[in-house]
Design a protein around this motif. Structure first.
Motif, PDB file in Angstrom:
ATOM      1  N   THR A   1       7.602 -21.630   1.946  1.00  0.00           N
ATOM      2  CA  THR A   1       7.386 -22.875   1.206  1.00  0.00           C
ATOM      3  C   THR A   1       6.109 -22.708   0.399  1.00  0.00           C
ATOM      4  N   ALA A   2       6.024 -23.389  -0.725  1.00  0.00           N
ATOM      5  CA  ALA A   2       4.903 -23.207  -1.642  1.00  0.00           C
ATOM      6  C   ALA A   2       3.729 -24.100  -1.268  1.00  0.00           C
TER       7      ALA A   2
ATOM      8  N   LEU B   1      10.887 -22.813  -0.983  1.00  0.00           N
ATOM      9  CA  LEU B   1      11.830 -23.902  -0.749  1.00  0.00           C
ATOM     10  C   LEU B   1      11.212 -25.291  -0.732  1.00  0.00           C
ATOM     11  N   GLY B   2       9.945 -25.444  -1.054  1.00  0.00           N
ATOM     12  CA  GLY B   2       9.359 -26.776  -1.006  1.00  0.00           C
ATOM     13  C   GLY B   2       7.882 -26.690  -0.720  1.00  0.00           C
ATOM     14  N   LYS B   3       7.329 -27.712  -0.093  1.00  0.00           N
ATOM     15  CA  LYS B   3       5.908 -27.796   0.156  1.00  0.00           C
ATOM     16  C   LYS B   3       5.568 -27.449   1.610  1.00  0.00           C
ATOM     17  N   VAL B   4       4.343 -26.951   1.795  1.00  0.00           N
ATOM     18  CA  VAL B   4       3.809 -26.668   3.127  1.00  0.00           C
ATOM     19  C   VAL B   4       3.600 -27.975   3.888  1.00  0.00           C
ATOM     20  N   ARG B   5       4.106 -28.041   5.117  1.00  0.00           N
ATOM     21  CA  ARG B   5       3.925 -29.206   5.992  1.00  0.00           C
ATOM     22  C   ARG B   5       3.647 -28.708   7.412  1.00  0.00           C
ATOM     23  N   PRO B   6       2.992 -29.508   8.257  1.00  0.00           N
ATOM     24  CA  PRO B   6       2.832 -29.134   9.668  1.00  0.00           C
ATOM     25  C   PRO B   6       4.171 -29.161  10.395  1.00  0.00           C
TER      26      PRO B   6
ATOM     27  N   GLU C   1       4.398 -19.373 -22.171  1.00  0.00           N
ATOM     28  CA  GLU C   1       4.301 -18.645 -20.908  1.00  0.00           C
ATOM     29  C   GLU C   1       4.130 -19.666 -19.800  1.00  0.00           C
ATOM     30  N   ARG C   2       4.705 -19.362 -18.644  1.00  0.00           N
ATOM     31  CA  ARG C   2       4.597 -20.276 -17.505  1.00  0.00           C
ATOM     32  C   ARG C   2       3.757 -19.637 -16.409  1.00  0.00           C
ATOM     33  N   LEU C   3       2.942 -20.447 -15.779  1.00  0.00           N
ATOM     34  CA  LEU C   3       2.025 -19.993 -14.731  1.00  0.00           C
ATOM     35  C   LEU C   3       2.634 -20.268 -13.360  1.00  0.00           C
ATOM     36  N   VAL C   4       2.656 -19.235 -12.511  1.00  0.00           N
ATOM     37  CA  VAL C   4       3.204 -19.354 -11.167  1.00  0.00           C
ATOM     38  C   VAL C   4       2.178 -18.848 -10.162  1.00  0.00           C
ATOM     39  N   PHE C   5       2.067 -19.515  -9.047  1.00  0.00           N
ATOM     40  CA  PHE C   5       1.149 -19.176  -7.952  1.00  0.00           C
ATOM     41  C   PHE C   5      -0.323 -19.150  -8.370  1.00  0.00           C
ATOM     42  N   PRO C   6      -0.792 -20.144  -9.133  1.00  0.00           N
ATOM     43  CA  PRO C   6      -2.223 -20.159  -9.456  1.00  0.00           C
ATOM     44  C   PRO C   6      -3.057 -20.403  -8.202  1.00  0.00           C
ATOM     45  N   ASN C   7      -4.057 -19.579  -7.986  1.00  0.00           N
ATOM     46  CA  ASN C   7      -4.893 -19.707  -6.788  1.00  0.00           C
ATOM     47  C   ASN C   7      -6.228 -19.014  -7.038  1.00  0.00           C
ATOM     48  N   ALA C   8      -7.240 -19.803  -7.344  1.00  0.00           N
ATOM     49  CA  ALA C   8      -8.561 -19.255  -7.646  1.00  0.00           C
ATOM     50  C   ALA C   8      -9.343 -18.879  -6.401  1.00  0.00           C
ATOM     51  N   THR C   9      -8.836 -19.208  -5.211  1.00  0.00           N
ATOM     52  CA  THR C   9      -9.603 -18.982  -3.976  1.00  0.00           C
ATOM     53  C   THR C   9      -9.268 -17.652  -3.310  1.00  0.00           C
ATOM     54  N   VAL C  10      -8.398 -16.842  -3.913  1.00  0.00           N
ATOM     55  CA  VAL C  10      -8.079 -15.552  -3.310  1.00  0.00           C
ATOM     56  C   VAL C  10      -9.303 -14.644  -3.337  1.00  0.00           C
ATOM     57  N   LYS C  11      -9.253 -13.578  -2.571  1.00  0.00           N
ATOM     58  CA  LYS C  11     -10.348 -12.616  -2.553  1.00  0.00           C
ATOM     59  C   LYS C  11     -10.379 -11.836  -3.864  1.00  0.00           C
ATOM     60  N   PRO C  12     -11.569 -11.400  -4.324  1.00  0.00           N
ATOM     61  CA  PRO C  12     -11.638 -10.563  -5.527  1.00  0.00           C
ATOM     62  C   PRO C  12     -10.742  -9.337  -5.401  1.00  0.00           C
ATOM     63  N   GLY C  13     -10.070  -9.027  -6.495  1.00  0.00           N
ATOM     64  CA  GLY C  13      -9.133  -7.917  -6.515  1.00  0.00           C
ATOM     65  C   GLY C  13      -7.692  -8.340  -6.326  1.00  0.00           C
ATOM     66  N   LEU C  14      -7.470  -9.604  -5.904  1.00  0.00           N
ATOM     67  CA  LEU C  14      -6.110 -10.075  -5.658  1.00  0.00           C
ATOM     68  C   LEU C  14      -5.613 -10.945  -6.808  1.00  0.00           C
ATOM     69  N   ARG C  15      -4.311 -11.165  -6.802  1.00  0.00           N
ATOM     70  CA  ARG C  15      -3.658 -11.964  -7.831  1.00  0.00           C
ATOM     71  C   ARG C  15      -4.067 -13.422  -7.742  1.00  0.00           C
TER      72      ARG C  15
END
Length: 351
Positions: free
Chosen positions: A169-170, A232-237, A320-334
């Motif tokens: 899930t995203a 398949l959707g959003k992260v939930r507990p 262009e479409r942006l997928v999986f944007p995440n600025a908090t990843v470790k340096p060197g990662l997508r």
């Protein structure tokens, strides 16, 4: 004759609620690691969160399907779906005509209700775990590689005989609530896979153009499986998921395991091809989009999406479409993938 699933020896609990059994850290005694359940299905507990189920009759053409979830420990809905699937097969309430390997991926992270402990498990496959020997996730990546390799070792090699469905899930919302990612292997994409994704109510497919370190990349490349990653959707507990939102994927998986067609007339999903990647180079990295921007958000030519020192990512295509944007990843990662729509061209080349 009483089946092993019906005896009060702890195996009933495992098959009735494989998720609870796994989260509790329960491990079967040496003489309780395998048995036969209703309908003649044979099962074997192989490892923490790893269960093999096989129909009573196997042939040289029997399909082998690996169904995995929880590679990210906080993506709970697909984990719950797999646990219910195990229960229903054990009760003979869901048909099984193929070999099935059920894998709950990052079990420790599942227990901690987090995505991962040290490193993203879904970036450690195809041997990358060897570069991070002290990571908590490295041994699990190695174990899951071995589980897949051993499972597919005896499977036939003809098209359609080996499948891997890796369910996620995203983290964020998406312009397409349910989408899939297909790994790059150098082979043409399969019409059977696209048709199955349509049956699973998948609206869009992201096509990778380079090799990666995800679990589905590993099984596609090393095990020659028809592999996909489902979002398949959003992260939930745990316990807070509306599983009716996942019914399409659940039904399609059950049809695949039963060897039935399901909804044969389902519309094929749209296709988007990766054209570039935004990489976080340092802690100075800035992603110039809203924090809650949805996956597949379109951006026009000339827009600057990211900067990091002298580095800039500028949109080069009309859209262009942006997928999986995440600025908090470790340096060197997508920190994001950039895709363009290629539906007509992709569907014309399916084999």
């Amino acid at each position: 004759m009483t089946s092993s699933a019906e005896r009060g020896d702890g195996r009933l609990a495992m098959l009735n609620d494989f998720l609870a059994y796994t989260l509790a850290g329960t491990r079967p005694a040496a003489n309780e690691t395998q048995g036969t359940c209703a309908g003649g299905v044979r099962w074997s507990w192989l490892d923490d969160g790893v269960l093999l189920m096989e129909p009573a009759r196997l042939t040289a053409d029997t399909r082998s399907v690996l169904a995995s979830a929880g590679v990210h420990g906080d993506e709970t809905a697909p984990i719950e779906l797999l646990s219910y699937l195990v229960r229903d097969i054990a009760r003979d309430e869901a048909a099984l005509t193929c070999r099935l390997l059920v894998i709950l991926g990052n079990v420790d992270a599942m227990r901690d209700a987090c995505r991962y402990r040290d490193d993203d498990l879904n970036r450690l496959f195809s041997g990358r775990h060897l570069q991070l020997p002290h990571s908590h996730e490295a041994p699990r990546a190695a174990a899951l590689e071995q589980a897949a390799t051993q499972f597919f070792a005896t499977a036939p090699r003809q098209p359609g005989a080996r499948w891997h469905i890796d369910m996620h899930t995203a983290i964020r919302a998406s312009a397409f609530e349910r989408f899939a990612l297909l790994p790059h292997t150098g082979r043409l994409f399969s019409r059977a896979m696209f048709e199955w994704l349509g049956q699973a109510h998948i609206s869009a497919v992201l096509l990778h153009t380079t090799k990666g370190n995800t679990y589905s990349h590993f099984t596609a490349q090393t095990c020659e499986a028809a592999a996909c990653t489902l979002e398949l959707g959003k992260v939930r507990p745990f316990g807070q998921n509306d599983l009716m939102r996942f019914v399409g994927a659940d039904r399609a998986l059950r049809h695949l395991l039963a060897g039935t067609n399901g909804s044969a007339q389902a519309e094929l999903p749209r296709a988007f091809t990766v054209i570039d990647q935004i990489t976080k180079r340092s802690e100075a990295f800035e992603l110039l989009v809203a924090p809650d921007v949805a996956n597949f958000t379109p951006f026009g030519k000339g827009i600057v999406l990211a900067r990091d020192g002298d580095y800039r990512y500028v949109v080069q295509h009309d859209e262009e479409r942006l997928v999986f944007p995440n600025a908090t990843v470790k340096p060197g990662l997508r920190a994001g993938l950039m895709v363009i729509e290629t539906t007509q061209d992709t569907l014309s080349k399916l084999v």
